[in-house]
Design an enzyme around this catalytic site. Structure first.
Site, PDB file in Angstrom:
ATOM      1  N   LYS A  86       0.842  -1.199   0.000  1.00  0.00           N
ATOM      2  CA  LYS A  86       0.000   0.000   0.000  1.00  0.00           C
ATOM      3  C   LYS A  86       0.874   1.245   0.000  1.00  0.00           C
ATOM      4  CE  LYS A  86      -2.016   1.672   3.807  1.00  0.00           C
ATOM      5  NZ  LYS A  86      -1.838   3.150   3.914  1.00  0.00           N
ATOM      6  N   ASP A 121      -3.653   4.426  -1.584  1.00  0.00           N
ATOM      7  CA  ASP A 121      -4.632   4.771  -0.549  1.00  0.00           C
ATOM      8  C   ASP A 121      -4.607   6.280  -0.313  1.00  0.00           C
ATOM      9  OD1 ASP A 121      -6.306   4.810   1.671  1.00  0.00           O
ATOM     10  OD2 ASP A 121      -4.722   4.176   3.054  1.00  0.00           O
ATOM     11  N   LYS A 141      -7.743   8.047  -0.476  1.00  0.00           N
ATOM     12  CA  LYS A 141      -9.088   8.370   0.037  1.00  0.00           C
ATOM     13  C   LYS A 141      -9.659   9.619  -0.646  1.00  0.00           C
ATOM     14  CE  LYS A 141      -7.851   6.536   4.616  1.00  0.00           C
ATOM     15  NZ  LYS A 141      -6.412   6.262   4.308  1.00  0.00           N
ATOM     16  N   HIS A 157     -11.722  12.443  -1.944  1.00  0.00           N
ATOM     17  CA  HIS A 157     -12.980  12.993  -1.437  1.00  0.00           C
ATOM     18  C   HIS A 157     -13.056  14.444  -1.889  1.00  0.00           C
ATOM     19  CE1 HIS A 157     -15.704  13.793   2.344  1.00  0.00           C
ATOM     20  NE2 HIS A 157     -16.295  14.102   1.204  1.00  0.00           N
ATOM     21  N   ASP A 158     -13.774  14.681  -3.002  1.00  0.00           N
ATOM     22  CA  ASP A 158     -13.830  16.021  -3.568  1.00  0.00           C
ATOM     23  C   ASP A 158     -15.081  16.123  -4.433  1.00  0.00           C
ATOM     24  OD1 ASP A 158     -12.979  18.627  -4.549  1.00  0.00           O
ATOM     25  OD2 ASP A 158     -10.933  18.010  -4.040  1.00  0.00           O
ATOM     26  N   PRO A 180     -17.315  15.940  -7.771  1.00  0.00           N
ATOM     27  CA  PRO A 180     -17.246  14.862  -8.756  1.00  0.00           C
ATOM     28  C   PRO A 180     -16.222  15.079  -9.871  1.00  0.00           C
ATOM     29  CG  PRO A 180     -19.521  15.234  -8.160  1.00  0.00           C
ATOM     30  CD  PRO A 180     -18.734  16.309  -7.469  1.00  0.00           C
ATOM     31  N   THR A 189     -10.591   3.142  10.987  1.00  0.00           N
ATOM     32  CA  THR A 189     -10.536   2.249  12.147  1.00  0.00           C
ATOM     33  C   THR A 189     -10.096   2.982  13.413  1.00  0.00           C
ATOM     34  OG1 THR A 189      -8.345   1.538  11.367  1.00  0.00           O
ATOM     35  CG2 THR A 189     -10.226   0.108  10.873  1.00  0.00           C
ATOM     36  N   GLY A 222       0.768  -2.825   8.653  1.00  0.00           N
ATOM     37  CA  GLY A 222       1.887  -1.911   8.522  1.00  0.00           C
ATOM     38  C   GLY A 222       2.962  -2.150   9.550  1.00  0.00           C
ATOM     39  N   ARG A 223       2.816  -1.511  10.723  1.00  0.00           N
ATOM     40  CA  ARG A 223       3.892  -1.449  11.700  1.00  0.00           C
ATOM     41  C   ARG A 223       4.371  -2.805  12.191  1.00  0.00           C
ATOM     42  NH1 ARG A 223       0.948   3.751  14.418  1.00  0.00           N
ATOM     43  NH2 ARG A 223      -0.764   2.839  13.231  1.00  0.00           N
TER      44      ARG A 223
END
Length: 257
Positions: free
Chosen positions: A54, A81, A83, A85-86, A88, A145, A236-237
């Site tokens: 990712k 990744d 995300k 968001h704006d 259209p 999350t 990840g970590r």
């Protein structure tokens, strides 16, 4: 598109047959660093056992889209990744740019609404068709999350149980023609019931039992995530911060194989 990128895709239809997926193929390693060399070193270390990584905001915004080509050269699938968001039209433009890179999967935020998701999907389809490349998987973020019930109600302003919000967002993503959603593994059974078993779930917030939860709230172990029916888990970590990322990856695979 060169052979490296073609190999990187594999077959999205086969990847969706998740009941028969090898355990290692369910893992997406999050390269959450702002350093190209660090990201590529980790990618090379885990590449013998895990084939999907990712690229999130930290890495993408630090080094730019060229990191995608670097990872493709290692024969790795790439999930971007960001995300999105704006409005259209802006989301559609971002969709075109990401699809041109040949990534395996990328995401939007479902909170952007039905029209935004539809425009993003349509733009990605247009680019994939014009370049004669496979259509990337397009998934929608439901709730992070790190979001707990009080944050959802008191800060975000959604006055309903968090699981209801996640399922409602998942249904909206499916209505927009998306392939799946990002959610906690805890919500996977509800999403599958509402949207069908073929609707992909990508689950962050994965932690081993002996590791700290950090900023995550709705978490599960890898074994629990698989038992709940998730398709892909983002880790990840527990891998990237280990002294030996390869050994850490093998340990995780063996924990639920």
């Amino acid at each position: 598109m060169d052979n490296k990128m073609n190999n990187n895709y594999m077959d999205n239809n086969n990847m969706n047959d998740n009941n028969n997926m090898p355990p290692a193929d369910k893992i997406i390693v999050a390269l959450d660093t702002d350093n190209r060399e660090t990201a590529l070193l980790i990618a090379k270390q885990i590449a013998p056992v895990i084939k999907t990584v990712k690229v999130g905001m930290e890495l993408y915004y630090s080094v730019g889209p060229s990191i995608i080509e670097d990872l493709h050269k290692l024969d790795l699938r790439v999930f971007v990744d960001l995300k999105i968001h704006d409005i259209p039209n802006t989301a559609a433009g971002a969709a075109k740019s990401l699809t041109k890179t040949g990534v395996w999967m990328w995401n939007v935020h479902v909170a952007g609404g039905l029209k935004m998701m539809e425009k993003a999907r349509e733009s990605a389809q247009e680019v994939a068709k014009s370049l004669d490349i496979p259509m990337p998987l397009l998934i929608g973020v439901t709730q992070l999350t790190s979001t707990d019930q009080s944050t959802l109600n008191e800060q975000i302003g959604i006055n309903e149980p968090i699981q209801e919000t996640v399922v409602r967002y998942a249904k909206l993503a499916k209505a927009a023609g998306l392939d799946g959603v990002v959610a906690s593994a805890q919500e996977v059974p509800l999403i599958k019931d509402a949207c069908g078993v073929e609707f992909i779930t990508v689950t962050p917030g994965i932690r081993m039992t002996d590791s700290s939860v950090d900023d995550q709230v709705r978490i599960t172990t890898p074994k629990q995530a698989v038992e709940l029916g998730t398709d892909y888990m983002v880790i990840g970590r527990n891998i990237t911060k280990a002294d030996n990322p390869y050994q850490a990856a093998v340990k995780i695979i063996n924990s639920f194989a």
